[in-house]
Structure formats: C-alpha cells, structure tokens
Design a protein around this motif. Structure first.
Motif, PDB file in Angstrom:
ATOM      1  N   CYS A   1       0.793  -1.154   0.011  1.00  0.00           N
ATOM      2  CA  CYS A   1      -0.098   0.024   0.089  1.00  0.00           C
ATOM      3  C   CYS A   1       0.729   1.161   0.031  1.00  0.00           C
ATOM      4  CB  CYS A   1      -0.785  -0.147   1.274  1.00  0.00           C
ATOM      5  SG  CYS A   1       0.095  -0.076   2.893  1.00  0.00           S
ATOM      6  N   LYS A   2       0.195   2.481  -0.267  1.00  0.00           N
ATOM      7  CA  LYS A   2       0.587   3.606  -0.297  1.00  0.00           C
ATOM      8  C   LYS A   2       0.692   4.138   1.237  1.00  0.00           C
ATOM      9  CE  LYS A   2       0.223   5.332  -4.943  1.00  0.00           C
ATOM     10  NZ  LYS A   2      -0.334   6.115  -5.696  1.00  0.00           N
ATOM     11  N   GLY A   3       1.659   4.956   1.651  1.00  0.00           N
ATOM     12  CA  GLY A   3       1.462   5.750   3.037  1.00  0.00           C
ATOM     13  C   GLY A   3       0.431   6.887   3.245  1.00  0.00           C
ATOM     14  N   LYS A   4       0.504   7.283   4.395  1.00  0.00           N
ATOM     15  CA  LYS A   4      -0.639   8.181   4.925  1.00  0.00           C
ATOM     16  C   LYS A   4       0.086   9.527   5.105  1.00  0.00           C
ATOM     17  CE  LYS A   4      -3.523   4.527   6.781  1.00  0.00           C
ATOM     18  NZ  LYS A   4      -4.200   4.282   7.942  1.00  0.00           N
ATOM     19  N   GLY A   5      -0.291  10.621   4.589  1.00  0.00           N
ATOM     20  CA  GLY A   5       0.037  12.099   4.888  1.00  0.00           C
ATOM     21  C   GLY A   5       1.122  12.149   4.095  1.00  0.00           C
ATOM     22  N   SER A   6       1.898  13.623   4.425  1.00  0.00           N
ATOM     23  CA  SER A   6       3.058  13.966   3.537  1.00  0.00           C
ATOM     24  C   SER A   6       4.310  13.488   4.531  1.00  0.00           C
ATOM     25  CB  SER A   6       3.034  15.482   3.685  1.00  0.00           C
ATOM     26  OG  SER A   6       1.887  15.960   2.813  1.00  0.00           O
ATOM     27  N   PHE A   7       5.075  12.902   3.586  1.00  0.00           N
ATOM     28  CA  PHE A   7       6.504  12.696   4.245  1.00  0.00           C
ATOM     29  C   PHE A   7       7.820  13.689   4.114  1.00  0.00           C
ATOM     30  CE2 PHE A   7       5.537   8.133   2.682  1.00  0.00           C
ATOM     31  CZ  PHE A   7       4.415   7.974   3.832  1.00  0.00           C
ATOM     32  N   ILE A   8       7.814  14.395   5.418  1.00  0.00           N
ATOM     33  CA  ILE A   8       8.731  15.331   5.273  1.00  0.00           C
ATOM     34  C   ILE A   8       9.732  15.238   6.335  1.00  0.00           C
ATOM     35  CG2 ILE A   8       7.024  17.201   4.559  1.00  0.00           C
ATOM     36  CD1 ILE A   8       6.820  18.060   7.498  1.00  0.00           C
ATOM     37  N   SER A   9      11.100  15.962   6.191  1.00  0.00           N
ATOM     38  CA  SER A   9      11.962  15.644   7.101  1.00  0.00           C
ATOM     39  C   SER A   9      11.652  15.641   8.696  1.00  0.00           C
ATOM     40  CB  SER A   9      13.353  16.644   6.693  1.00  0.00           C
ATOM     41  OG  SER A   9      14.342  16.144   7.783  1.00  0.00           O
ATOM     42  N   GLY A  10      12.012  14.958   9.634  1.00  0.00           N
ATOM     43  CA  GLY A  10      11.716  14.964  11.045  1.00  0.00           C
ATOM     44  C   GLY A  10      10.399  14.284  11.326  1.00  0.00           C
ATOM     45  N   SER A  11       9.777  13.859  10.293  1.00  0.00           N
ATOM     46  CA  SER A  11       8.276  13.205  10.710  1.00  0.00           C
ATOM     47  C   SER A  11       8.484  11.672  10.378  1.00  0.00           C
ATOM     48  CB  SER A  11       7.346  13.795   9.748  1.00  0.00           C
ATOM     49  OG  SER A  11       7.644  13.482   8.276  1.00  0.00           O
TER      50      SER A  11
ATOM     51  N   SER B   1      15.204   5.171   9.146  1.00  0.00           N
ATOM     52  CA  SER B   1      14.977   3.694   9.992  1.00  0.00           C
ATOM     53  C   SER B   1      13.576   3.329   9.519  1.00  0.00           C
ATOM     54  CB  SER B   1      14.817   3.927  11.477  1.00  0.00           C
ATOM     55  OG  SER B   1      14.056   4.557  11.812  1.00  0.00           O
ATOM     56  N   VAL B   2      13.394   2.148   9.352  1.00  0.00           N
ATOM     57  CA  VAL B   2      12.255   1.271   9.388  1.00  0.00           C
ATOM     58  C   VAL B   2      11.921   0.337  10.570  1.00  0.00           C
ATOM     59  CG1 VAL B   2      11.154  -0.296   7.947  1.00  0.00           C
ATOM     60  CG2 VAL B   2      12.875   1.068   6.676  1.00  0.00           C
TER      61      VAL B   2
ATOM     62  N   GLU C   1       1.769  -2.873  10.474  1.00  0.00           N
ATOM     63  CA  GLU C   1       2.112  -1.507  10.364  1.00  0.00           C
ATOM     64  C   GLU C   1       3.587  -1.384  10.000  1.00  0.00           C
ATOM     65  OE1 GLU C   1       1.091   1.777  13.787  1.00  0.00           O
ATOM     66  OE2 GLU C   1       3.087   0.731  14.205  1.00  0.00           O
ATOM     67  N   MET C   2       3.667  -0.337   9.358  1.00  0.00           N
ATOM     68  CA  MET C   2       5.222   0.007   9.098  1.00  0.00           C
ATOM     69  C   MET C   2       5.285   1.582   9.307  1.00  0.00           C
ATOM     70  SD  MET C   2       7.362  -0.478   5.381  1.00  0.00           S
ATOM     71  CE  MET C   2       6.832  -2.242   5.527  1.00  0.00           C
ATOM     72  N   ARG C   3       6.476   1.766   9.841  1.00  0.00           N
ATOM     73  CA  ARG C   3       6.843   3.235  10.197  1.00  0.00           C
ATOM     74  C   ARG C   3       8.068   3.830   9.424  1.00  0.00           C
ATOM     75  NH1 ARG C   3       9.429   6.320  14.769  1.00  0.00           N
ATOM     76  NH2 ARG C   3      10.194   4.023  15.388  1.00  0.00           N
ATOM     77  N   LEU C   4       8.324   4.356   8.707  1.00  0.00           N
ATOM     78  CA  LEU C   4       9.600   5.222   8.279  1.00  0.00           C
ATOM     79  C   LEU C   4       9.770   6.267   9.015  1.00  0.00           C
ATOM     80  CD1 LEU C   4       8.966   4.747   4.317  1.00  0.00           C
ATOM     81  CD2 LEU C   4       9.726   2.885   6.078  1.00  0.00           C
ATOM     82  N   VAL C   5      11.164   6.419   9.247  1.00  0.00           N
ATOM     83  CA  VAL C   5      11.405   7.723  10.084  1.00  0.00           C
ATOM     84  C   VAL C   5      12.231   8.556   8.998  1.00  0.00           C
ATOM     85  CG1 VAL C   5      12.923   8.842  11.648  1.00  0.00           C
ATOM     86  CG2 VAL C   5      11.816   6.761  12.565  1.00  0.00           C
ATOM     87  N   ILE C   6      11.718   9.589   8.829  1.00  0.00           N
ATOM     88  CA  ILE C   6      12.152  10.484   7.588  1.00  0.00           C
ATOM     89  C   ILE C   6      13.370  11.275   7.963  1.00  0.00           C
ATOM     90  CG2 ILE C   6      11.706  11.832   5.604  1.00  0.00           C
ATOM     91  CD1 ILE C   6      10.330   9.181   5.695  1.00  0.00           C
ATOM     92  N   ARG C   7      14.510  11.465   7.228  1.00  0.00           N
ATOM     93  CA  ARG C   7      15.489  12.378   7.403  1.00  0.00           C
ATOM     94  C   ARG C   7      15.985  13.273   6.362  1.00  0.00           C
ATOM     95  NH1 ARG C   7      20.366  10.340   6.283  1.00  0.00           N
ATOM     96  NH2 ARG C   7      20.320   8.319   6.028  1.00  0.00           N
ATOM     97  N   GLU C   8      16.639  14.270   6.464  1.00  0.00           N
ATOM     98  CA  GLU C   8      17.005  15.081   5.235  1.00  0.00           C
ATOM     99  C   GLU C   8      18.479  14.854   5.134  1.00  0.00           C
ATOM    100  OE1 GLU C   8      16.788  19.691   4.735  1.00  0.00           O
ATOM    101  OE2 GLU C   8      15.114  18.905   3.782  1.00  0.00           O
ATOM    102  N   GLU C   9      18.974  14.493   3.854  1.00  0.00           N
ATOM    103  CA  GLU C   9      20.391  14.146   3.690  1.00  0.00           C
ATOM    104  C   GLU C   9      20.961  15.072   2.618  1.00  0.00           C
ATOM    105  OE1 GLU C   9      23.680  11.793   4.392  1.00  0.00           O
ATOM    106  OE2 GLU C   9      21.967  11.722   5.488  1.00  0.00           O
ATOM    107  N   VAL C  10      22.011  15.680   2.735  1.00  0.00           N
ATOM    108  CA  VAL C  10      22.692  16.296   1.959  1.00  0.00           C
ATOM    109  C   VAL C  10      23.917  15.665   1.086  1.00  0.00           C
ATOM    110  CG1 VAL C  10      24.033  18.495   1.382  1.00  0.00           C
ATOM    111  CG2 VAL C  10      22.432  18.497   3.155  1.00  0.00           C
TER     112      VAL C  10
END
Length: 265
Positions: A175-185, A233-234, A213-222
């Motif tokens: 499936c697809k995720g829920k909400g917007s995936f932004i850094s720090g969320s 992380s997953v 349930e699956m949780r992706l911790v989103i971060r910003e990488e340069v």
C-alpha cells in the motif's frame, strides 16, 4: 428327592422421591454421571429445578439467554455450554508450529522518482527481550543504497513474510503511505490483516482483529544531488485493534502459520 432352587431377589426400583432427595445434594459432575444410569435417573438428574439453580449460580451471564433466544433449551444443556466455554477460555492456546528463525522478512519501497530498494532480514537477526512483541527494527545504515531512494508522498511499500525455502509466502501489506513525508516526521503505512480462519472467511473479507503497520522515520540528507528526503529507519509490527498494542511474537507466529504452512492444493 428334593430339588433345590435358587431364588433371585427381585430388582426394586428406587422411588423417585429418594432420587430427588439424593440429586439435590450432588455437584454438577455427579449429576451428569448419575443421569447416565437409566432413563428414570436421567429424567430426575436433568430436571429443570436442579440445573436452574446451578446456572444462575455459576453462569449468570448465560442464564438470561434462555429467555431471550431459545426458551426450550434445557437448563442442563445451558450449564454444559457455560462450562465448556469457561474451560476453553482458560485453556492456553496451542504453541505455534513455526518459529521466527524460519522466516524471512522482505520489504520493498517504490515510487516513480527513485529506483526501488529492498530489505531482507531473517527472523533470527532480531533481538528479542523476555516478553517479545511482534515489532522489529530494520537496519538501513547502507548509506549509498538508501541515498538513491528519495521518499515522496506516492511512496509505496510491500512487506512479505516468507517461510524458509520459499515453502510459503504471505503479504502483510502492499500500500501507499498516509500523509506527507517530510524531514523529521514519521511516514506511516498500515493494512488490516485478513481472517486466519477458513478460506471462505478470508475471501469474504473477514477480519483478523489485527493490523500490519510500518513506520519510516524520515530525515534530510545532503549529497551530490543536493538535499533529499530519505529513510532514516524502518520499523514494522502487528497491532491488535482491540487495544491498539503490539501482539506478542507467539501470537504473530500463530497467525502467520495459517498462511505459510505447506498444504495440498
């Protein structure tokens, strides 16, 4: 010459008044045993006034069913239903036939902007505590691999559980995720799991009372391509919809074995 004869004592039926007096002093198990002696004993030992009191004493929650559903249901049958139900309630569930070590967890992330990435972990790779829950963290420290995958709102995840040797496979979610995936969320993915009962129940959309349930911790990488929203992380798990807590590893394995154990087609 006198002929000797043997006279047998006549069988004397026990008066019903005596049986009634005895019956009032018997426990449920003894009453049920005595009811098997003869038809007359059965009629006495299953009489309503004996079992009505036992039903109201031991199973008051079932006592009212007789009036609202089947008034003709004998009280001794109602007691037996309550006794059997209580015995099953306290009986420990059977131990699962498969173990975590027999399983492969395969997770794939895809979206139109990035090449897909796949994580494969064996169940033996997870560290469990003394009260293990069906909740697992995945190592995504392969920086070069994950920097190529940029998370977006249309990211889709597929989580498959495979029995070693590919003797069975079960898709926990696709499936697809829920909400917007932004850094720090956190990016959340969830899917209600089908019933583990008969095939008809599963095909008819029966519910198992559990959610993958699956949780992706989103971060910003340069990186060389500038700032990118990537996976930090997953985490995956199975929740009970009754209390919204993670189920135990044992309960999770007991559920999965319905779909993973080899069977004749």
């Amino acid at each position: 010459m006198a002929t000797s004869t043997t006279q047998e004592s006549p069988v004397v039926a026990v008066p019903w008044q005596v049986l009634e007096l005895v019956a009032t002093n018997l426990d449920p198990k003894s009453l049920a045993t005595a009811a098997c002696v003869s038809k007359s004993w059965y009629a006495t030992m299953t009489s309503s006034h004996l079992w009505k009191h036992l039903c109201t004493t031991h199973f008051p929650s079932l006592f009212h069913l007789r009036y609202t559903t089947v008034p003709s249901l004998p009280y001794h049958r109602l007691y037996n239903l309550g006794f059997t139900s209580a015995k099953r309630r306290h009986r420990p569930p059977s131990y699962p036939k498969i173990s975590l070590h027999n399983l492969l967890f395969i997770i794939t992330l895809t979206n139109p902007k990035s090449p897909p990435v796949t994580i494969i972990r064996t169940g033996s790779a997870f560290t469990l505590d003394h009260k293990p829950l069906f909740r697992f963290d995945f190592d995504v420290r392969d920086r070069n691999k994950w920097l190529k995958f940029e998370v977006s709102d249309d990211t889709k995840v597929t989580w498959n559980v495979v029995l070693r040797g590919f003797e069975g496979v079960f898709t926990m979610m696709d499936c697809k995720g829920k909400g917007s995936f932004i850094s720090g969320s956190d990016g959340w993915f969830s899917a209600e799991l089908p019933s583990s009962g008969c095939c008809c129940a599963a095909n008819c959309g029966g519910s198992s009372g559990m959610v993958a349930e699956m949780r992706l911790v989103i971060r910003e990488e340069v990186g060389d391509e500038g700032r990118r929203t990537v996976v930090g992380s997953v985490n995956v798990g199975v929740l009970s919809i009754v209390n919204w807590r993670y189920v135990s590893v044992e309960d999770g394995l007991r559920y999965l074995q319905h779909f993973l154990e080899p069977c004749d087609v």
